[in-house]
Design a protein around this motif. Structure first.
Motif, short mmCIF file in Angstrom:
data_model
loop_
_atom_site.label_atom_id
_atom_site.label_comp_id
_atom_site.label_asym_id
_atom_site.label_seq_id
_atom_site.Cartn_x
_atom_site.Cartn_y
_atom_site.Cartn_z
N THR A 50 0.35 4.36 7.69
CA THR A 50 0.47 4.73 9.08
C THR A 50 0.17 6.24 9.31
OG1 THR A 50 2.81 5.00 8.73
CG2 THR A 50 1.96 2.89 9.59
N LYS A 51 0.37 6.58 10.55
CA LYS A 51 0.08 8.09 10.90
C LYS A 51 1.37 8.88 10.72
CE LYS A 51 2.04 7.96 15.79
NZ LYS A 51 1.85 8.24 16.95
N ASN A 52 0.76 10.19 10.30
CA ASN A 52 1.93 11.14 10.11
C ASN A 52 1.54 12.41 11.22
OD1 ASN A 52 -0.24 12.80 8.91
ND2 ASN A 52 0.37 11.84 6.86
N ASP A 53 2.11 13.58 10.93
CA ASP A 53 1.99 14.72 11.71
C ASP A 53 0.65 15.53 11.60
OD1 ASP A 53 2.62 15.99 9.27
OD2 ASP A 53 4.19 17.25 10.02
N THR A 54 -0.26 15.10 10.54
CA THR A 54 -1.69 15.64 10.48
C THR A 54 -2.45 14.76 10.75
OG1 THR A 54 -0.58 16.82 8.79
CG2 THR A 54 -3.08 16.92 8.69
N TRP A 55 -2.53 13.19 10.34
CA TRP A 55 -3.56 12.40 10.55
C TRP A 55 -3.17 11.14 11.22
CZ3 TRP A 55 -8.26 14.04 9.14
CH2 TRP A 55 -8.18 15.19 8.46
N THR A 56 -3.78 10.89 11.96
CA THR A 56 -3.56 9.72 13.15
C THR A 56 -4.54 8.39 13.14
OG1 THR A 56 -2.66 11.35 14.80
CG2 THR A 56 -3.27 9.31 15.63
N CYS A 57 -3.75 7.34 13.12
CA CYS A 57 -4.75 6.10 13.00
C CYS A 57 -5.54 5.85 11.79
CB CYS A 57 -5.62 6.07 14.33
SG CYS A 57 -4.71 6.01 15.88
N PRO A 58 -4.88 6.07 10.76
CA PRO A 58 -5.59 5.74 9.46
C PRO A 58 -6.00 4.29 9.31
CG PRO A 58 -3.16 5.73 8.94
CD PRO A 58 -3.42 6.05 10.51
N GLY A 59 -7.16 4.16 8.80
CA GLY A 59 -7.68 2.46 8.61
C GLY A 59 -9.10 2.46 8.28
N HIS A 60 -9.45 1.16 8.22
CA HIS A 60 -10.70 0.82 7.72
C HIS A 60 -11.71 1.66 6.61
CE1 HIS A 60 -14.42 -1.55 9.22
NE2 HIS A 60 -14.62 -1.11 7.96
N GLY A 61 -11.16 1.33 5.38
CA GLY A 61 -11.70 1.82 4.17
C GLY A 61 -11.89 0.98 2.86
N THR A 62 -12.13 1.58 1.93
CA THR A 62 -12.39 0.75 0.66
C THR A 62 -11.37 1.10 -0.64
OG1 THR A 62 -14.57 0.55 1.13
CG2 THR A 62 -14.04 0.18 -1.24
N ALA A 63 -10.83 0.48 -0.95
CA ALA A 63 -9.80 0.73 -2.16
C ALA A 63 -10.92 0.93 -3.56
CB ALA A 63 -8.69 -0.24 -2.22
N VAL A 64 -10.22 1.87 -4.21
CA VAL A 64 -11.23 2.22 -5.30
C VAL A 64 -10.16 2.84 -6.41
CG1 VAL A 64 -11.56 4.65 -4.35
CG2 VAL A 64 -13.23 3.65 -6.24
N GLU A 65 -10.52 2.78 -7.85
CA GLU A 65 -9.75 3.26 -8.99
C GLU A 65 -10.41 4.17 -9.64
OE1 GLU A 65 -8.51 3.42 -13.03
OE2 GLU A 65 -10.24 2.78 -12.52
N ARG A 66 -9.64 5.48 -10.10
CA ARG A 66 -10.22 6.40 -10.73
C ARG A 66 -9.13 7.02 -11.81
NH1 ARG A 66 -10.77 12.12 -10.42
NH2 ARG A 66 -12.77 12.59 -11.81
N ASN A 67 -9.66 6.92 -13.04
CA ASN A 67 -8.66 7.37 -14.19
C ASN A 67 -7.33 6.94 -13.78
OD1 ASN A 67 -10.96 8.83 -15.02
ND2 ASN A 67 -10.14 10.62 -14.10
N GLY A 68 -7.15 5.62 -13.66
CA GLY A 68 -5.67 5.09 -13.65
C GLY A 68 -4.86 5.15 -12.28
N HIS A 69 -5.51 6.12 -11.40
CA HIS A 69 -5.06 6.14 -10.05
C HIS A 69 -5.77 5.24 -8.87
CE1 HIS A 69 -2.71 10.08 -10.69
NE2 HIS A 69 -3.45 10.00 -11.91
#
Length: 533
Positions: A282-301
């Motif tokens: 969800t949004k915070n004080d820096t970024w608003t309306c987060p969404g529509h993306g791709t999940a991805v893994e790198r080095n265990g993260h």
């Protein structure tokens, strides 16, 4: 107004809110039993969070997607009504990206005319790279098409539309099922007709260029927080489950309500259960309306590359590409770090971005209206832009990277432009909406183009100079001050600051760039510079 700007496309990605619509009883969705927060919040991994400075894709990069090819990550994003279509970016760490080209660098696919949305880039097990994308069919509705290439950088061959339902089909996502059979997931654009928005799955042919068999509904918008839509599916497998990250509610503009949820299933075709703690991003004080993306893994993260508006720039810069990290909890659900929000640390925009037009080709950051590609050429360190009389004339723009910036260019020999032809610098929303400082016909003019209606805000005699420097300064995304100079050092304002609040379309940010309008002739520019504050 043209059909493409009618009410129907405006609701296609959830700009206009509506009451949530419930699924019928047979819809294969289960609601997870309530969990104690302590159990749900316990992470399964003790890896230290990754320091991330967003945006990782500065500028207007909605609906970003990412795939891995060897040690390199490749990404693309929505271009909507700007060409060239669908950027191709690469990175080795998911944070530092370089723009290397476009899926369709020249002409758009013949079957489509505009609204090039939500390209999902996927390096398949068969060794090819595919881009499943949304576009508006000529004479039809929104549809999901596919293009393929032997290498992620292209060239890409378009294979046309895969599915285009009467209410529209968008947001295609490819994924193999538990038996390795390739499937396409997509959203039926029911919200364009005040209907629910099912997420469908249907098997893909071996060459990924057509759908076979019957489609199956996975789930639809049923929860209050989802509003009138669910869309943008992205699926990963973890711990014996398929996990689908999805966006819901209103995507765009200052009243957006976008957020991200997740559902899971043992088998791709269901039954699916939505996480009862949705939304998880969800949004915070820096970024608003987060969404529509791709999940991805790198080095265990684990991360999601998605879009969000940066507070203070909102729709003027557009939906930027940001990276958010999540972990898997002891209960098997993903949980985003940073209090369920995108990392707050902000990366400053590059201080100065300049183009000397050294050639041999125009840089990949330049864009044009997708339906009206202008004629241009690079010669002897100059850009030659051929004027055109219709619409907004010939337009070339660059995405803006911050809400406050200064852009300058040098127009060579403006007095030599043919009668009726003007050229200069502009803030561009789309061909129907712009603010521009143009020279020609013995005068300088500050012109507002709003819904294709022209209004001259100020004018002055054209200085006698072989080269004229033109400048636009934007303060906060919507206040544009224009000035000119014969020598590039002493500047003269033309008119008061103009209100550009009308410029950004509902799904795009503002571009800044060059224009040439009239019955003929060529305008020559020697340099363009964008300085961000």
């Amino acid at each position: 107004m043209p059909t493409r700007f009618s009410f129907r496309p405006l609701v296609a990605l959830g700009l206009l809110a509506a009451a949530p619509l419930l699924a019928p009883a047979q819809a294969p969705v289960k609601v997870k039993a309530k969990l104690k927060r302590s159990a749900a919040a316990a992470p399964r991994t003790a890896l230290a969070p990754t320091p991330i400075a967003n945006p990782v894709l500065a500028g207007d990069y909605p609906d970003p997607s990412v795939t891995r090819v060897g040690d390199t990550y490749w990404a693309t994003a929505t271009t909507s009504n700007w060409g060239p279509t669908f950027p191709l970016l690469k990175s080795t760490d998911l944070q530092h990206w370089s723009l290397v080209g476009h899926v369709f660098p020249g002409e758009r696919p013949a079957w489509a005319d505009y609204y090039f949305w939500a390209p999902e880039i996927n390096h398949d097990a068969n060794g090819k790279t595919y881009v499943f994308y949304t576009a508006h069919q000529r004479g039809g509705n929104l549809a999901v098409g596919v293009a393929s290439a032997d290498r992620p950088e292209g060239p890409y061959t378009d294979h046309g539309p895969l599915v285009g339902q009467p209410d529209g089909s968008i947001d295609g996502f490819p994924v193999p099922d538990e038996n390795g059979q390739p499937y396409l997931l997509w959203k039926e654009d029911g919200n364009s007709q005040n209907k629910p928005t099912p997420i469908w799955a249907q098997r893909l042919s071996a060459d990924r260029t057509k759908l076979v068999g019957e489609k199956t509904e996975l789930f639809r918008n049923t929860a209050a927080w989802e509003g009138n839509l669910v869309e943008g599916p992205s699926v990963v497998r973890h711990g014996g489950y398929f996990y689908m990250f999805y966006a819901a509610n209103g995507c765009c503009g200052p009243g957006c309500t976008y957020a991200t949820g997740v559902a899971r299933a043992k088998n791709l075709l269901g039954p699916w259960e939505k996480y009862e703690r949705n939304p998880i991003l969800t949004k915070n004080d820096t970024w608003t309306c987060p969404g529509h993306g791709t999940a991805v893994e790198r080095n265990g993260h684990w991360y999601m590359l998605h879009h969000a508006y940066q507070t203070g720039s909102m729709q003027y810069v557009g939906r930027q590409g940001v990276l958010s990290e999540f972990v898997w909890t002891a209960s098997g659900w993903p949980e985003f770090l940073n209090d369920h929000g995108t990392p707050r640390a902000a990366a400053p925009a590059p201080a100065v971005v300049a183009d000397e037009f050294a050639g041999p080709a125009l840089g990949p950051t330049w864009e044009w209206p997708v339906e009206d590609k202008p004629q241009f050429a690079l010669q002897s360190g100059n850009l030659q832009l051929t004027a055109r009389p219709d619409k907004g004339g010939a337009e070339l723009g660059r995405p803006t990277l911050a809400a406050t910036y200064t852009a300058t260019t040098t127009l060579l020999d403006p007095a030599a432009l043919p009668a009726g032809t003007v050229a200069g610098i502009a803030a561009l929303g789309d061909p129907a909406n712009s603010l521009r400082l143009v020279a020609g016909g013995g005068k300088l003019q500050l012109v507002e183009r709003r819904d294709n209606k022209l209004r001259t805000l100020a004018e002055a005699p054209l200085p006698a100079a072989a080269a004229l420097h033109l400048r636009v300064q934007d303060a906060g995304g919507s206040h544009y001050a224009f000035a000119y100079s014969p020598d590039g050092r002493s500047w003269t304002p033309l008119g008061p600051a103009a209100d550009g609040g009308f410029l950004p379309p509902w799904d795009r940010g503002v571009r800044v760039g060059l224009v040439a309008q009239g019955p003929g002739g060529t305008a020559t520019f020697s340099r363009f510079e964008l300085t961000n504050k």
